[in-house]
Write a protein that holds these residues in place. Structure first.
Motif, PDB file in Angstrom:
ATOM      1  N   GLY A  45       0.785  -1.225   0.000  1.00  0.00           N
ATOM      2  CA  GLY A  45       0.000   0.000   0.000  1.00  0.00           C
ATOM      3  C   GLY A  45       0.819   1.277   0.000  1.00  0.00           C
ATOM      4  O   GLY A  45       0.250   2.375   0.009  1.00  0.00           O
ATOM      5  N   PHE A  46       2.155   1.138  -0.024  1.00  0.00           N
ATOM      6  CA  PHE A  46       3.025   2.308  -0.003  1.00  0.00           C
ATOM      7  C   PHE A  46       4.145   2.151  -1.027  1.00  0.00           C
ATOM      8  O   PHE A  46       4.661   1.051  -1.216  1.00  0.00           O
ATOM      9  CB  PHE A  46       3.660   2.500   1.377  1.00  0.00           C
ATOM     10  CG  PHE A  46       2.687   2.783   2.469  1.00  0.00           C
ATOM     11  CD1 PHE A  46       2.350   4.095   2.800  1.00  0.00           C
ATOM     12  CD2 PHE A  46       2.077   1.746   3.157  1.00  0.00           C
ATOM     13  CE1 PHE A  46       1.454   4.363   3.826  1.00  0.00           C
ATOM     14  CE2 PHE A  46       1.177   1.998   4.180  1.00  0.00           C
ATOM     15  CZ  PHE A  46       0.862   3.304   4.508  1.00  0.00           C
ATOM     16  N   ASN A  47       4.506   3.250  -1.637  1.00  0.00           N
ATOM     17  CA  ASN A  47       5.713   3.318  -2.454  1.00  0.00           C
ATOM     18  C   ASN A  47       6.724   4.141  -1.668  1.00  0.00           C
ATOM     19  O   ASN A  47       6.718   5.368  -1.744  1.00  0.00           O
ATOM     20  CB  ASN A  47       5.433   3.956  -3.811  1.00  0.00           C
ATOM     21  CG  ASN A  47       6.691   4.061  -4.669  1.00  0.00           C
ATOM     22  OD1 ASN A  47       7.788   3.670  -4.252  1.00  0.00           O
ATOM     23  ND2 ASN A  47       6.552   4.612  -5.862  1.00  0.00           N
ATOM     24  N   LEU A  48       7.555   3.478  -0.894  1.00  0.00           N
ATOM     25  CA  LEU A  48       8.440   4.181   0.032  1.00  0.00           C
ATOM     26  C   LEU A  48       9.621   4.854  -0.654  1.00  0.00           C
ATOM     27  O   LEU A  48      10.446   5.488   0.019  1.00  0.00           O
ATOM     28  CB  LEU A  48       8.917   3.218   1.121  1.00  0.00           C
ATOM     29  CG  LEU A  48       7.796   2.673   2.008  1.00  0.00           C
ATOM     30  CD1 LEU A  48       8.359   1.748   3.089  1.00  0.00           C
ATOM     31  CD2 LEU A  48       6.987   3.799   2.645  1.00  0.00           C
ATOM     32  N   GLU A  49       9.687   4.768  -1.965  1.00  0.00           N
ATOM     33  CA  GLU A  49      10.652   5.590  -2.693  1.00  0.00           C
ATOM     34  C   GLU A  49      10.184   7.040  -2.747  1.00  0.00           C
ATOM     35  O   GLU A  49      10.973   7.936  -3.068  1.00  0.00           O
ATOM     36  CB  GLU A  49      10.857   5.044  -4.106  1.00  0.00           C
ATOM     37  CG  GLU A  49      11.538   3.683  -4.139  1.00  0.00           C
ATOM     38  CD  GLU A  49      11.781   3.205  -5.559  1.00  0.00           C
ATOM     39  OE1 GLU A  49      11.372   3.934  -6.500  1.00  0.00           O
ATOM     40  OE2 GLU A  49      12.362   2.123  -5.726  1.00  0.00           O
ATOM     41  N   LEU A  50       8.911   7.263  -2.427  1.00  0.00           N
ATOM     42  CA  LEU A  50       8.328   8.602  -2.475  1.00  0.00           C
ATOM     43  C   LEU A  50       8.300   9.218  -1.078  1.00  0.00           C
ATOM     44  O   LEU A  50       7.904   8.575  -0.104  1.00  0.00           O
ATOM     45  CB  LEU A  50       6.905   8.548  -3.025  1.00  0.00           C
ATOM     46  CG  LEU A  50       6.732   7.945  -4.426  1.00  0.00           C
ATOM     47  CD1 LEU A  50       5.257   7.921  -4.802  1.00  0.00           C
ATOM     48  CD2 LEU A  50       7.547   8.730  -5.448  1.00  0.00           C
ATOM     49  N   ARG A 109       6.498   7.799   2.495  1.00  0.00           N
ATOM     50  CA  ARG A 109       7.277   7.526   3.708  1.00  0.00           C
ATOM     51  C   ARG A 109       6.678   8.280   4.888  1.00  0.00           C
ATOM     52  O   ARG A 109       6.541   7.740   5.996  1.00  0.00           O
ATOM     53  CB  ARG A 109       8.745   7.910   3.511  1.00  0.00           C
ATOM     54  CG  ARG A 109       9.494   7.013   2.550  1.00  0.00           C
ATOM     55  CD  ARG A 109      10.999   7.225   2.656  1.00  0.00           C
ATOM     56  NE  ARG A 109      11.405   8.593   2.351  1.00  0.00           N
ATOM     57  CZ  ARG A 109      11.683   9.041   1.136  1.00  0.00           C
ATOM     58  NH1 ARG A 109      11.567   8.237   0.084  1.00  0.00           N
ATOM     59  NH2 ARG A 109      12.080  10.295   0.942  1.00  0.00           N
ATOM     60  N   GLN A 110       6.318   9.538   4.649  1.00  0.00           N
ATOM     61  CA  GLN A 110       5.709  10.334   5.712  1.00  0.00           C
ATOM     62  C   GLN A 110       4.389   9.714   6.161  1.00  0.00           C
ATOM     63  O   GLN A 110       4.111   9.603   7.363  1.00  0.00           O
ATOM     64  CB  GLN A 110       5.476  11.761   5.216  1.00  0.00           C
ATOM     65  CG  GLN A 110       6.755  12.533   4.942  1.00  0.00           C
ATOM     66  CD  GLN A 110       6.502  13.857   4.245  1.00  0.00           C
ATOM     67  OE1 GLN A 110       5.402  14.109   3.735  1.00  0.00           O
ATOM     68  NE2 GLN A 110       7.509  14.720   4.208  1.00  0.00           N
ATOM     69  N   ARG A 111       3.585   9.299   5.204  1.00  0.00           N
ATOM     70  CA  ARG A 111       2.282   8.715   5.524  1.00  0.00           C
ATOM     71  C   ARG A 111       2.446   7.401   6.282  1.00  0.00           C
ATOM     72  O   ARG A 111       1.698   7.122   7.231  1.00  0.00           O
ATOM     73  CB  ARG A 111       1.485   8.501   4.232  1.00  0.00           C
ATOM     74  CG  ARG A 111       0.058   8.015   4.450  1.00  0.00           C
ATOM     75  CD  ARG A 111      -0.755   8.160   3.180  1.00  0.00           C
ATOM     76  NE  ARG A 111      -0.239   7.337   2.095  1.00  0.00           N
ATOM     77  CZ  ARG A 111      -0.626   6.077   1.873  1.00  0.00           C
ATOM     78  NH1 ARG A 111      -1.520   5.499   2.655  1.00  0.00           N
ATOM     79  NH2 ARG A 111      -0.131   5.398   0.849  1.00  0.00           N
ATOM     80  N   TYR A 112       3.422   6.616   5.889  1.00  0.00           N
ATOM     81  CA  TYR A 112       3.658   5.342   6.578  1.00  0.00           C
ATOM     82  C   TYR A 112       4.020   5.576   8.046  1.00  0.00           C
ATOM     83  O   TYR A 112       3.489   4.915   8.947  1.00  0.00           O
ATOM     84  CB  TYR A 112       4.780   4.578   5.878  1.00  0.00           C
ATOM     85  CG  TYR A 112       5.204   3.332   6.618  1.00  0.00           C
ATOM     86  CD1 TYR A 112       4.357   2.230   6.698  1.00  0.00           C
ATOM     87  CD2 TYR A 112       6.447   3.269   7.239  1.00  0.00           C
ATOM     88  CE1 TYR A 112       4.739   1.082   7.388  1.00  0.00           C
ATOM     89  CE2 TYR A 112       6.838   2.128   7.928  1.00  0.00           C
ATOM     90  CZ  TYR A 112       5.978   1.037   7.997  1.00  0.00           C
ATOM     91  OH  TYR A 112       6.368  -0.078   8.692  1.00  0.00           O
ATOM     92  N   LEU A 113       4.914   6.522   8.306  1.00  0.00           N
ATOM     93  CA  LEU A 113       5.324   6.794   9.682  1.00  0.00           C
ATOM     94  C   LEU A 113       4.159   7.324  10.519  1.00  0.00           C
ATOM     95  O   LEU A 113       3.978   6.921  11.672  1.00  0.00           O
ATOM     96  CB  LEU A 113       6.483   7.795   9.697  1.00  0.00           C
ATOM     97  CG  LEU A 113       7.809   7.277   9.144  1.00  0.00           C
ATOM     98  CD1 LEU A 113       8.814   8.413   9.007  1.00  0.00           C
ATOM     99  CD2 LEU A 113       8.382   6.178  10.038  1.00  0.00           C
ATOM    100  N   VAL A 114       3.356   8.198   9.934  1.00  0.00           N
ATOM    101  CA  VAL A 114       2.244   8.794  10.667  1.00  0.00           C
ATOM    102  C   VAL A 114       1.123   7.785  10.910  1.00  0.00           C
ATOM    103  O   VAL A 114       0.555   7.718  12.009  1.00  0.00           O
ATOM    104  CB  VAL A 114       1.714  10.022   9.909  1.00  0.00           C
ATOM    105  CG1 VAL A 114       0.365  10.475  10.473  1.00  0.00           C
ATOM    106  CG2 VAL A 114       2.714  11.163   9.988  1.00  0.00           C
ATOM    107  N   GLU A 115       0.812   6.972   9.914  1.00  0.00           N
ATOM    108  CA  GLU A 115      -0.352   6.097   9.999  1.00  0.00           C
ATOM    109  C   GLU A 115      -0.044   4.706  10.531  1.00  0.00           C
ATOM    110  O   GLU A 115      -0.938   4.037  11.062  1.00  0.00           O
ATOM    111  CB  GLU A 115      -1.005   5.965   8.618  1.00  0.00           C
ATOM    112  CG  GLU A 115      -1.548   7.271   8.064  1.00  0.00           C
ATOM    113  CD  GLU A 115      -2.139   7.104   6.675  1.00  0.00           C
ATOM    114  OE1 GLU A 115      -2.156   5.957   6.163  1.00  0.00           O
ATOM    115  OE2 GLU A 115      -2.572   8.124   6.093  1.00  0.00           O
TER     116      GLU A 115
END
Length: 207
Positions: free
Chosen positions: A156-161, A165-171
């Protein structure tokens, strides 16, 4: 559970994923860890939910260090400015499955954790002639967590972006932190935690 702990002193391990208690009470977002009370909390949890003791105790595999440590506090990446002081200390980052991702220290916890949350793309640089798909060619000049996430895969995430990355850490992540007298004191704790080998992001980035 409420009889055993105050609203700010609930057993952290059993509430880390914010599921409701038997009485339906909301799990507090920030909880003081009370290692001495965990055995009582586990017994109460078994009685309330009829959960096998072995299943609960297996959860401790992720938390051997916390059994012997006090005064860690939990917060979210969205509440850094509110709850994390501008003081020296140590922090641990976990995802919501309670997988330990990173341990680190800083002379200013609030500033350092904000840097991790920002996960700025501009602080990732490629060496001359390098390849973005090769971790040894990519350098992070501010947050090594940014580089580790860049080379990670999460559904559900493209952590190259940067935004993902910000959304992953927050959510999907949370922070444990402890204020210490100095960076040197924090470093001694960090070395013990690193020696346990629990954290996913340490040293060089591995694919």
């Amino acid at each position: 559970m409420d009889a055993l702990f105050g609203s700010d002193q609930l057993c952290w391990l059993l509430t880390a994923r914010k599921r409701p208690f038997g009485n339906g009470a909301e799990v507090p977002k920030k909880t003081l860890i009370e290692p001495a009370a965990w055995q009582l909390a586990i017994q109460e949890e078994i009685e309330l939910l009829s959960v096998c003791a072995d299943d609960i105790l297996s959860s401790f595999a992720y938390y051997p260090s916390l059994l012997a440590m006090k005064d860690f506090h939990r917060t979210s990446f969205t509440d850094i400015e509110i709850e994390v002081p501008e003081s020296p200390g140590i922090y641990e980052i976990y995802n919501l499955d309670n997988v330990p991702l990173k341990v680190g220290i800083s002379v200013n916890l609030r500033r350092r954790l904000r840097q991790h949350r920002q996960s700025k793309q501009k602080y990732l640089s490629l060496r001359t002639g390098g390849d973005w798909s090769n971790p040894t060619d990519v350098r992070s000049t501010r947050s090594i967590l940014t580089k580790h996430l860049y080379f990670s895969t999460v559904d559900g995430f493209n952590l190259e972006l940067e935004a993902d990355r910000q959304r992953y850490l927050v959510e999907h992540c949370y922070i444990l932190f402890k204020v210490t007298e100095s960076r040197e004191v924090a470093r001694e704790i960090e070395k013990r935690l690193e020696a346990e080998g629990r954290f996913r992001f340490t040293g060089r980035v591995q694919l």
